[in-house]
Design a protein around this motif. Sequence first.
Motif, PDB file in Angstrom:
ATOM      1  N   GLY A 284       0.831  -1.204   0.000  1.00 33.98           N
ATOM      2  CA  GLY A 284       0.000   0.000   0.000  1.00 33.98           C
ATOM      3  C   GLY A 284       0.862   1.250   0.000  1.00 33.98           C
ATOM      4  O   GLY A 284       0.628   2.199  -0.760  1.00 33.98           O
ATOM      5  N   MET A 285       1.903   1.255   0.833  1.00 30.89           N
ATOM      6  CA  MET A 285       2.774   2.428   0.911  1.00 30.89           C
ATOM      7  C   MET A 285       3.514   2.636  -0.409  1.00 30.89           C
ATOM      8  O   MET A 285       3.707   3.757  -0.859  1.00 30.89           O
ATOM      9  CB  MET A 285       3.773   2.265   2.063  1.00 30.89           C
ATOM     10  N   LEU A 286       3.927   1.507  -1.019  1.00 34.32           N
ATOM     11  CA  LEU A 286       4.668   1.629  -2.278  1.00 34.32           C
ATOM     12  C   LEU A 286       3.765   2.062  -3.433  1.00 34.32           C
ATOM     13  O   LEU A 286       4.249   2.524  -4.457  1.00 34.32           O
ATOM     14  CB  LEU A 286       5.354   0.301  -2.613  1.00 34.32           C
ATOM     15  N   ALA A 287       2.452   1.897  -3.257  1.00 33.70           N
ATOM     16  CA  ALA A 287       1.522   2.313  -4.305  1.00 33.70           C
ATOM     17  C   ALA A 287       1.306   3.825  -4.287  1.00 33.70           C
ATOM     18  O   ALA A 287       0.617   4.370  -5.139  1.00 33.70           O
ATOM     19  CB  ALA A 287       0.186   1.592  -4.142  1.00 33.70           C
ATOM     20  N   SER A 288       1.874   4.487  -3.286  1.00 31.77           N
ATOM     21  CA  SER A 288       1.644   5.917  -3.128  1.00 31.77           C
ATOM     22  C   SER A 288       2.875   6.730  -3.522  1.00 31.77           C
ATOM     23  O   SER A 288       3.994   6.241  -3.454  1.00 31.77           O
ATOM     24  CB  SER A 288       1.318   6.199  -1.659  1.00 31.77           C
ATOM     25  N   SER A 289       2.655   7.960  -3.930  1.00 35.87           N
ATOM     26  CA  SER A 289       3.777   8.852  -4.216  1.00 35.87           C
ATOM     27  C   SER A 289       3.797  10.039  -3.277  1.00 35.87           C
ATOM     28  O   SER A 289       4.592  10.968  -3.445  1.00 35.87           O
ATOM     29  CB  SER A 289       3.695   9.372  -5.656  1.00 35.87           C
ATOM     30  N   ALA A 290       2.919  10.036  -2.296  1.00 38.68           N
ATOM     31  CA  ALA A 290       2.841  11.159  -1.364  1.00 38.68           C
ATOM     32  C   ALA A 290       4.083  11.189  -0.471  1.00 38.68           C
ATOM     33  O   ALA A 290       4.645  10.144  -0.169  1.00 38.68           O
ATOM     34  CB  ALA A 290       1.585  11.037  -0.503  1.00 38.68           C
ATOM     35  N   PRO A 291       4.497  12.381  -0.043  1.00 33.67           N
ATOM     36  CA  PRO A 291       5.700  12.457   0.799  1.00 33.67           C
ATOM     37  C   PRO A 291       5.497  11.907   2.214  1.00 33.67           C
ATOM     38  O   PRO A 291       6.459  11.548   2.865  1.00 33.67           O
ATOM     39  CB  PRO A 291       6.022  13.952   0.839  1.00 33.67           C
ATOM     40  N   TYR A 292       4.232  11.849   2.675  1.00 36.87           N
ATOM     41  CA  TYR A 292       3.968  11.303   4.010  1.00 36.87           C
ATOM     42  C   TYR A 292       2.941  10.176   3.916  1.00 36.87           C
ATOM     43  O   TYR A 292       1.954  10.295   3.185  1.00 36.87           O
ATOM     44  CB  TYR A 292       3.452  12.383   4.963  1.00 36.87           C
ATOM     45  N   LEU A 293       3.202   9.109   4.688  1.00 35.81           N
ATOM     46  CA  LEU A 293       2.316   7.950   4.661  1.00 35.81           C
ATOM     47  C   LEU A 293       1.815   7.668   6.069  1.00 35.81           C
ATOM     48  O   LEU A 293       2.620   7.562   7.000  1.00 35.81           O
ATOM     49  CB  LEU A 293       3.084   6.723   4.171  1.00 35.81           C
ATOM     50  N   ALA A 294       0.492   7.564   6.220  1.00 36.51           N
ATOM     51  CA  ALA A 294      -0.051   7.144   7.511  1.00 36.51           C
ATOM     52  C   ALA A 294      -0.483   5.698   7.362  1.00 36.51           C
ATOM     53  O   ALA A 294      -1.027   5.317   6.329  1.00 36.51           O
ATOM     54  CB  ALA A 294      -1.243   8.018   7.890  1.00 36.51           C
ATOM     55  N   VAL A 295      -0.206   4.884   8.378  1.00 39.27           N
ATOM     56  CA  VAL A 295      -0.722   3.514   8.376  1.00 39.27           C
ATOM     57  C   VAL A 295      -1.684   3.403   9.542  1.00 39.27           C
ATOM     58  O   VAL A 295      -1.349   3.787  10.668  1.00 39.27           O
ATOM     59  CB  VAL A 295       0.421   2.482   8.522  1.00 39.27           C
ATOM     60  N   MET A 296      -2.892   2.932   9.273  1.00 41.23           N
ATOM     61  CA  MET A 296      -3.834   2.718  10.368  1.00 41.23           C
ATOM     62  C   MET A 296      -4.760   1.548  10.071  1.00 41.23           C
ATOM     63  O   MET A 296      -4.971   1.191   8.907  1.00 41.23           O
ATOM     64  CB  MET A 296      -4.635   3.984  10.669  1.00 41.23           C
ATOM     65  N   ASP A 297      -5.291   0.922  11.128  1.00 44.00           N
ATOM     66  CA  ASP A 297      -6.165  -0.230  10.958  1.00 44.00           C
ATOM     67  C   ASP A 297      -7.523   0.179  10.410  1.00 44.00           C
ATOM     68  O   ASP A 297      -7.961   1.313  10.577  1.00 44.00           O
ATOM     69  CB  ASP A 297      -6.378  -0.943  12.296  1.00 44.00           C
ATOM     70  N   ALA A 298      -8.199  -0.786   9.818  1.00 40.62           N
ATOM     71  CA  ALA A 298      -9.522  -0.529   9.261  1.00 40.62           C
ATOM     72  C   ALA A 298     -10.613  -0.611  10.322  1.00 40.62           C
ATOM     73  O   ALA A 298     -11.727  -0.170  10.096  1.00 40.62           O
ATOM     74  CB  ALA A 298      -9.815  -1.548   8.162  1.00 40.62           C
ATOM     75  N   ASP A 299     -10.301  -1.183  11.474  1.00 43.77           N
ATOM     76  CA  ASP A 299     -11.358  -1.570  12.409  1.00 43.77           C
ATOM     77  C   ASP A 299     -11.810  -0.461  13.356  1.00 43.77           C
ATOM     78  O   ASP A 299     -12.520  -0.727  14.316  1.00 43.77           O
ATOM     79  CB  ASP A 299     -10.921  -2.791  13.220  1.00 43.77           C
ATOM     80  N   LEU A 300     -11.371   0.787  13.094  1.00 42.56           N
ATOM     81  CA  LEU A 300     -11.775   1.968  13.875  1.00 42.56           C
ATOM     82  C   LEU A 300     -11.190   1.980  15.283  1.00 42.56           C
ATOM     83  O   LEU A 300     -11.579   2.788  16.112  1.00 42.56           O
ATOM     84  CB  LEU A 300     -13.314   2.087  13.971  1.00 42.56           C
TER      85      LEU A 300
ATOM     86  N   ARG B  40      -9.446   2.635  20.730  1.00 46.66           N
ATOM     87  CA  ARG B  40     -10.856   2.284  20.919  1.00 46.66           C
ATOM     88  C   ARG B  40     -11.014   0.771  20.898  1.00 46.66           C
ATOM     89  O   ARG B  40     -10.122   0.056  20.455  1.00 46.66           O
ATOM     90  CB  ARG B  40     -11.691   2.877  19.795  1.00 46.66           C
ATOM     91  N   SER B  41     -12.168   0.304  21.337  1.00 45.14           N
ATOM     92  CA  SER B  41     -12.347  -1.150  21.248  1.00 45.14           C
ATOM     93  C   SER B  41     -13.028  -1.484  19.926  1.00 45.14           C
ATOM     94  O   SER B  41     -13.663  -0.647  19.287  1.00 45.14           O
ATOM     95  CB  SER B  41     -13.137  -1.676  22.436  1.00 45.14           C
ATOM     96  N   ARG B  42     -12.845  -2.712  19.512  1.00 40.29           N
ATOM     97  CA  ARG B  42     -13.378  -3.163  18.239  1.00 40.29           C
ATOM     98  C   ARG B  42     -14.899  -3.313  18.323  1.00 40.29           C
ATOM     99  O   ARG B  42     -15.415  -3.965  19.222  1.00 40.29           O
ATOM    100  CB  ARG B  42     -12.748  -4.520  17.924  1.00 40.29           C
ATOM    101  N   GLN B  43     -15.621  -2.679  17.366  1.00 41.33           N
ATOM    102  CA  GLN B  43     -17.090  -2.776  17.385  1.00 41.33           C
ATOM    103  C   GLN B  43     -17.601  -3.849  16.432  1.00 41.33           C
ATOM    104  O   GLN B  43     -18.639  -4.444  16.657  1.00 41.33           O
ATOM    105  CB  GLN B  43     -17.724  -1.436  16.992  1.00 41.33           C
ATOM    106  N   HIS B  44     -16.855  -4.060  15.340  1.00 39.82           N
ATOM    107  CA  HIS B  44     -17.329  -4.992  14.308  1.00 39.82           C
ATOM    108  C   HIS B  44     -16.213  -5.951  13.937  1.00 39.82           C
ATOM    109  O   HIS B  44     -15.040  -5.617  14.043  1.00 39.82           O
ATOM    110  CB  HIS B  44     -17.754  -4.237  13.047  1.00 39.82           C
ATOM    111  N   GLY B  45     -16.580  -7.118  13.457  1.00 36.17           N
ATOM    112  CA  GLY B  45     -15.582  -8.076  12.977  1.00 36.17           C
ATOM    113  C   GLY B  45     -14.733  -8.626  14.110  1.00 36.17           C
ATOM    114  O   GLY B  45     -15.009  -8.390  15.291  1.00 36.17           O
ATOM    115  N   GLU B  46     -13.683  -9.368  13.721  1.00 32.61           N
ATOM    116  CA  GLU B  46     -12.864 -10.031  14.739  1.00 32.61           C
ATOM    117  C   GLU B  46     -11.390  -9.709  14.578  1.00 32.61           C
ATOM    118  O   GLU B  46     -10.926  -9.412  13.488  1.00 32.61           O
ATOM    119  CB  GLU B  46     -13.016 -11.552  14.599  1.00 32.61           C
TER     120      GLU B  46
END
Length: 364
Positions: free
Chosen positions: A78-94, A203-209
């Motif tokens: 995902g990071m390599l697919a970007s050309s932006a100078p800054y990359l944030a990595v975060m989970d999908a699960d909120l 935060r705690s996970r609301q959906h999924g596992e």
Amino acid sequence: MPELSVVVPAFAERESLPRLLTALEPALAGIDWEAIIVVDDAFDGSEDLVRERAQRDRRVRCVHRVGRRGLASACIEGMLASSAPYLAVMDADLQHDETLVPRLLDAAKRDDVDIVIASRYMQGGSTGELAAERVRMSRLAAALSRVLGHGLSDPMSGFFVVRRRFLERVVRRLYGRGFKILLDLIAAARGEVRIAELPYRMRSRQHGESKLGARVIAEFFMLILYHLTGRLLPARFFLFAAVGLTGVAVHLAVLWASFRLSGGSFFGSQMLATWAAMTSNFFLNNAFTYADQRLRGARIWRGLASFYVACGIGAFINLAVAEWLYLQSFAYWLAGLAGALIASFWNFFTTASFTWGGAAAPRR
Ligand SMILES: Nc1nc2c(ncn2[C@@H]2O[C@H](COP(=O)(O)OP(=O)(O)O)[C@@H](O)[C@H]2O)c(=O)[nH]1
Ligand SMILES: [Mg+2]
């Protein structure tokens, strides 16, 4: 060009993904951003939800990986697919607080650092309602990871901002497997990395596992070994060798039981023990070492047969090398150890291409 790419690894996050994309909008107001969601195939339609959003919002992109798994590799790609100078990595699960992203970005720019980590364990941070056992495990992992040489409060965090220039510098030295991409990035920098941390409340996970499991823990130890040994061997070798050690235990246990039950037939017992150890090694390697390209269905049996053949030849090499060294008047244990080591290299490299199809090629 956007200034910030938010890279989100996602596996089976159908419920959370649309909510996350909606939450990013106000959280990142005033920033020129894009989001790259790396979805591994879970047959739940997550990728369709992301693409649907992408059709209405050109800042959103979906990288859909088929027949692949892995949190770390998803983040890297995902990071390599970007050309932006800054990359944030975060989970999908909120679980990660998206409103912190602008502050992470500011810190990365202002303090001229390579990585800004969102930390659960520094003053003002918290693990929220994460189960006590998970917190203990995470803290233990953090303590262990200090052997890689950094006094960070939360090297296990999955929430951070990194400069793309830094990523490009270290990307070829990454272990690239397992769950711990941040620790991997830091270790690959060999001390040449400037880091800042900011606290946040998880935060705690609301959906999924949660996808954390035994394999993830095994991978964590392999990541540490890989970097500690100076990345000499392909990362996979360490898992393969660890499985080999369990094979020794299986061998001895079966040998012991069979020798006793059969009333002292050594040769037969040794054969049975060898077969049992090879079989258990195959299945463990298939489940752990090659988890990302596990043989399934009928391919298991073909793989097992090729594994028997390769390791059978390995055993023969082991005997030949050890016997030769012994005759050169090396100590018996040294001869035995050398035979076993050379055989394990043989087994690893032949089964990598023969049984699991070229998977061991070092990632250079
Ligand atoms: N693409 C991809 N994402 C993954 C994989 N495993 C986990 N994730 C994602 O990584 C993030 C963290 O995983 P999670 O299960 O929440 O771990 P936990 O927070 O430590 O319990 C989530 O967004 C997951 O959907 C994977 O194999 N591939
Ligand atoms: Mg999570």
